[in-house]
Design an enzyme around this catalytic site. Structure first.
Site, PDB file in Angstrom:
ATOM      1  N   CYS A 136       0.836  -1.197   0.000  1.00  0.00           N
ATOM      2  CA  CYS A 136       0.000   0.000   0.000  1.00  0.00           C
ATOM      3  C   CYS A 136       0.877   1.257   0.000  1.00  0.00           C
ATOM      4  O   CYS A 136       1.509   1.554  -0.999  1.00  0.00           O
ATOM      5  CB  CYS A 136      -0.981  -0.027   1.176  1.00  0.00           C
TER       6      CYS A 136
ATOM      7  N   GLU B 259      -0.743  -8.637   4.966  1.00  0.00           N
ATOM      8  CA  GLU B 259      -0.480  -8.774   6.403  1.00  0.00           C
ATOM      9  C   GLU B 259      -1.757  -8.761   7.235  1.00  0.00           C
ATOM     10  O   GLU B 259      -1.751  -9.143   8.410  1.00  0.00           O
ATOM     11  CB  GLU B 259       0.481  -7.669   6.877  1.00  0.00           C
TER      12      GLU B 259
ATOM     13  N   HIS C  75      -3.516  -5.582   1.248  1.00  0.00           N
ATOM     14  CA  HIS C  75      -2.741  -5.819   2.474  1.00  0.00           C
ATOM     15  C   HIS C  75      -2.671  -7.293   2.860  1.00  0.00           C
ATOM     16  O   HIS C  75      -3.512  -7.780   3.630  1.00  0.00           O
ATOM     17  CB  HIS C  75      -3.377  -5.046   3.626  1.00  0.00           C
TER      18      HIS C  75
END
Length: 238
Positions: free
Chosen positions: A87, A208, A206
């Site tokens: 991002c 994560e 994302h």
């Protein structure tokens, strides 16, 4: 020896804790790196996480790209160190010249936050070898300046060299009038790209935030982190 993956924090970063957690989930050490650090403290790879580095002043990622730690990242990346920008981190890598193109305001000029389907296009990079070609994964996306753009010649080069990592796609059950497959108007539905050698990667969604179904929609994001561990431990990327 256990691999060590650095996770950078800039003023305004907000996803560094989740990125470090994802690194630990992959079984290696997460090493915190501060924006003012002049070196990388012996890490084997670097994650540039999401957030709003330096408040997104000037342009998203523009100031962070000039931070002392990024000078070290640029040097290490040019020497072959794997680097992943997520991002805002993707924006930083483009601003730093490590990846081509730019991320600009979303089509419609609205912040988009949703779980996003992606299709794996390149599974030979240091960050994507755990995925099967054509695999569809679901991970969160949240951005206001996530629309990937580049000159047509650059886009053709990325396509021709197989450097598009993931594309935005729609779910077979989704109402695309309410949630279009492409969330931000990115050219050619590009969600992420990599360098020619596959070691530097940038992605707007994302991974994560998708490492455990308890806290994310899926654990589909873990493949990024296990892939780089394989790479660092010498597993052939094929």
């Amino acid at each position: 020896m256990t691999a060590r993956v650095g996770v950078i924090t800039f003023p305004g970063t907000l996803d560094d804790v989740d990125a470090a957690r994802a690194v630990r989930y992959s079984g290696v050490e997460a090493v915190p790196l501060w924006h003012a650090d002049a070196d990388l403290h012996g890490v084997d790879a670097v994650v540039v996480p999401g957030g709003f580095s330096y408040g997104d002043y000037l342009r998203a990622g523009a100031i962070a790209a000039q931070a002392p730690v990024m000078r070290a990242v640029i040097d290490a990346a040019k020497s072959g160190m794997p680097v992943l920008g997520i991002c805002n981190g993707f924006q930083v890598l483009c601003e730093a010249g490590l990846l081509p193109g730019a991320l600009v305001r979303n089509a419609g000029l609205k912040f988009v936050c949703r779980d996003q389907w992606l299709r794996a296009e390149n599974t030979t990079s240091a960050w994507t070898s755990r995925y099967e070609s054509g695999a569809e994964i679901l991970i969160p996306l949240k951005n206001a300046e996530g629309r990937y753009v580049a000159p047509e010649a650059v886009l053709d080069e990325l396509e021709g060299e197989g450097r598009v990592l993931f594309r935005y796609i729609g779910s077979a059950t989704a109402d695309t009038t309410l949630a279009p497959a492409n969330p931000n108007g990115a050219q050619r539905d590009i969600a992420g790209i990599c360098s020619a050698d596959g070691r530097i990667a940038g992605l707007m969604p994302h991974p994560e935030h998708a490492i455990d179904p308890l806290t994310g929609p899926t654990d589909d994001g873990l493949g990024f982190f296990f892939s780089v561990v394989d790479f660092l431990e010498g597993v052939k990327v094929s």
